[in-house]
Write an enzyme that holds these catalytic residues in place. Structure first.
Site, PDB file in Angstrom:
ATOM      1  N   TYR A   1     -12.350  -5.556  -5.014  1.00 40.12           N
ATOM      2  CA  TYR A   1     -13.387  -4.703  -5.598  1.00 40.12           C
ATOM      3  C   TYR A   1     -14.722  -4.884  -4.864  1.00 40.12           C
ATOM      4  O   TYR A   1     -15.297  -3.932  -4.349  1.00 40.12           O
ATOM      5  CB  TYR A   1     -13.555  -4.954  -7.093  1.00 40.12           C
ATOM      6  CG  TYR A   1     -14.598  -4.023  -7.693  1.00 40.12           C
ATOM      7  CD1 TYR A   1     -14.395  -2.649  -7.710  1.00 40.12           C
ATOM      8  CD2 TYR A   1     -15.804  -4.504  -8.181  1.00 40.12           C
ATOM      9  CE1 TYR A   1     -15.357  -1.771  -8.200  1.00 40.12           C
ATOM     10  CE2 TYR A   1     -16.772  -3.648  -8.685  1.00 40.12           C
ATOM     11  CZ  TYR A   1     -16.537  -2.288  -8.698  1.00 40.12           C
ATOM     12  OH  TYR A   1     -17.495  -1.425  -9.183  1.00 40.12           O
TER      13      TYR A   1
ATOM     14  N   THR B   1       0.834  -1.203   0.000  1.00 45.41           N
ATOM     15  CA  THR B   1       0.000   0.000   0.000  1.00 45.41           C
ATOM     16  C   THR B   1       0.869   1.253   0.000  1.00 45.41           C
ATOM     17  O   THR B   1       0.653   2.169  -0.801  1.00 45.41           O
ATOM     18  CB  THR B   1      -0.939  -0.022   1.220  1.00 45.41           C
ATOM     19  OG1 THR B   1      -1.754  -1.203   1.127  1.00 45.41           O
ATOM     20  CG2 THR B   1      -1.834   1.202   1.255  1.00 45.41           C
TER      21      THR B   1
END
Lengths: 306, 306
Positions: free
Chosen positions: B111, B48
């Site tokens: 998602y 990240t």
């Protein structure tokens, strides 16, 4: 609504799978043709309902190419091309354009949450500047409950101002009617498309441009009726009845996890159980739920078209 | 902690960019080497903090290949390979293995939200079955505040049971110490790595395996001190002081948007303003914030190593 650049009933088409979880291109293109026959103005393939983000870039390209090869006209296809990394959104958008497909639905990059409007404006701007094709028409994709990345009204305005011929609409899938009305009020001529079927009729009455919805996989005929006759008082009863039918299908599909249930219902409609398959992390509905769904489905009102 | 398969201080390495937003491979590999010199056991690149999901698949491969080519040993690299579509997670993981890199950090598909444990188990299982390489060691990646997809304790257990030699650890980036303790209690020998720097010391005391953190881009020396001396009462004061220094850096980096601020601070540390760049949707911190950050940074306690 004649000033909308994108207007109509578009299907957020589901994507059937083969037993090995690869996209079933034959069954998919058959589905696209049926959706158009049943009344859709176009097919918004490779969206959330289409499980696009569960497919590789190569699979996404193959799905779009298959639809074209099967004879679906390029101007009736609105593929999703927005992925999590700008370079790949550029590539997918250029690929669509290279095939003559000029309308796309574009998610913002959706990994980071709480990003600024400046960051989202930069992301969309960089994509559009790198694609650099004046044929392109983009429908922004607002689905914060899935993407985690809402598109604010000021952001939409900045994008319209910077790319007035390209950023032509938004798929509003938050199901927030107040938000839809506010976008219409702020940006006349900008096409607001409902992502939630029950809102098609009120949205059209409020100056919206149409819909891109999941239930269209099942009741495109009724959605088309609403779209065609919404402004014709003589058909008010027919329009209301069509919207009720849409809502009944939508309610049933939301009785279980929505996307797997929509797929199972397409399987029931077409008599092809292969439609039950989903790609992980989505799972097919259970056998018990499918049995209950089948019983409920059999009692739903059937359509007239085609 | 000797039964942990993955243990130590790993850096969630930031990725510097060229002026055209491409990854600056030279500056990145220099950074990797510095992180190891300063005390990191390894570099968890492409996470990240590394903006991995803002890079294309090709860029991700190039970044990993550059680190190896610059001489960073394969066994000190833990790339993130979990992306949103199973086929691409498989490809990225196979690519790492093809280069001799056997440890990876793997996000779930991120998602869809609210997916079931069955769906996430299926997704991870399909990836591991398709990769089918018994050299592979996977660190699961729990960062629900960004991914939107938490990994439950029962899911972790199912994965350990199904893939006992492969699923060896978790990066717990929710910053939830109770959750870390519960995972340690449930699965002895499974490596729990803190994703939040302030938790390194308490986690190690509680039987954790180490950390993969952002502040390591700045204070790897202090993290290493905590790791090495945590169980040595004679150095308790030194360990506490190191953790305090870590926390001070962390607090400053969280005074603005974290990832751009970490990058700006690496720029201040190394005297290279190119580090300020981020890829959209992340934006560099403003000039005003950078000026204030510079002043605050100059007052921070400097390290001893090397």
């Amino acid at each position: 609504m004649s000033d909308h650049k994108i207007t109509g009933v578009f299907s957020a088409a589901a994507t059937p799978l083969n037993a090995d979880n690869s996209p079933d291109l034959g069954l998919f293109t058959e589905h696209c043709r049926r959706l158009l026959q049943e009344g859709c103005h176009g097919v918004a393939l490779l969206g959330t309902t289409g499980e696009a983000n569960s497919f590789s870039s190569g699979e996404r390209r193959a799905i779009l190419e298959a639809a074209l090869k099967a004879g679906v006209p390029a101007d009736k296809l609105l593929p999703g091309t927005g992925v999590v990394a700008i370079p790949e959104t550029v590539e997918l958008t250029k690929h669509a354009l290279s095939l003559g497909v000029t309308k796309v639905v574009m998610l913002p990059p959706f990994y980071y949450k709480g990003v600024s409007d400046d960051g989202l404006f930069a992301a969309y701007s960089q994509v559009l500047e790198k694609v650099a094709d004046n044929r392109l028409q983009v429908v922004l994709y607002h689905i914060p409950q899935v993407s985690g990345v809402p598109l604010s009204i000021p952001l939409i305005g900045r994008l319209i101002e910077a790319f007035p011929d390209t950023v032509v609409g938004i798929k509003e899938s938050a199901g927030d009617f107040n938000n839809m009305q506010a976008i219409i009020a702020a940006y006349p001529g900008f096409s607001v498309l409902a992502g939630a079927d029950p809102l098609l009729l009120p949205l059209l009455k409020a100056g919206g441009a149409g819909c891109i919805t999941a239930t269209s996989n099942l009741v495109a005929d009724s959605l088309r009726t609403v779209y065609e006759k919404v402004h014709d008082e003589a058909h008010a009863g027919e329009v209301e009845a069509a919207q009720v039918r849409i809502n009944v299908y939508r309610t049933l599909s939301n009785s279980y996890v929505q996307i797997p249930t929509i797929k199972a219902m397409v399987g029931l409609k077409t008599g092809n159980a292969a439609w039950k398959r989903t790609r992980a992390p989505l799972m097919p509905i259970s056998d018990a739920d499918h049995a209950a769904l089948s019983q409920a489905y059999a009692k739903l009102p059937q359509g007239a078209r085609p």
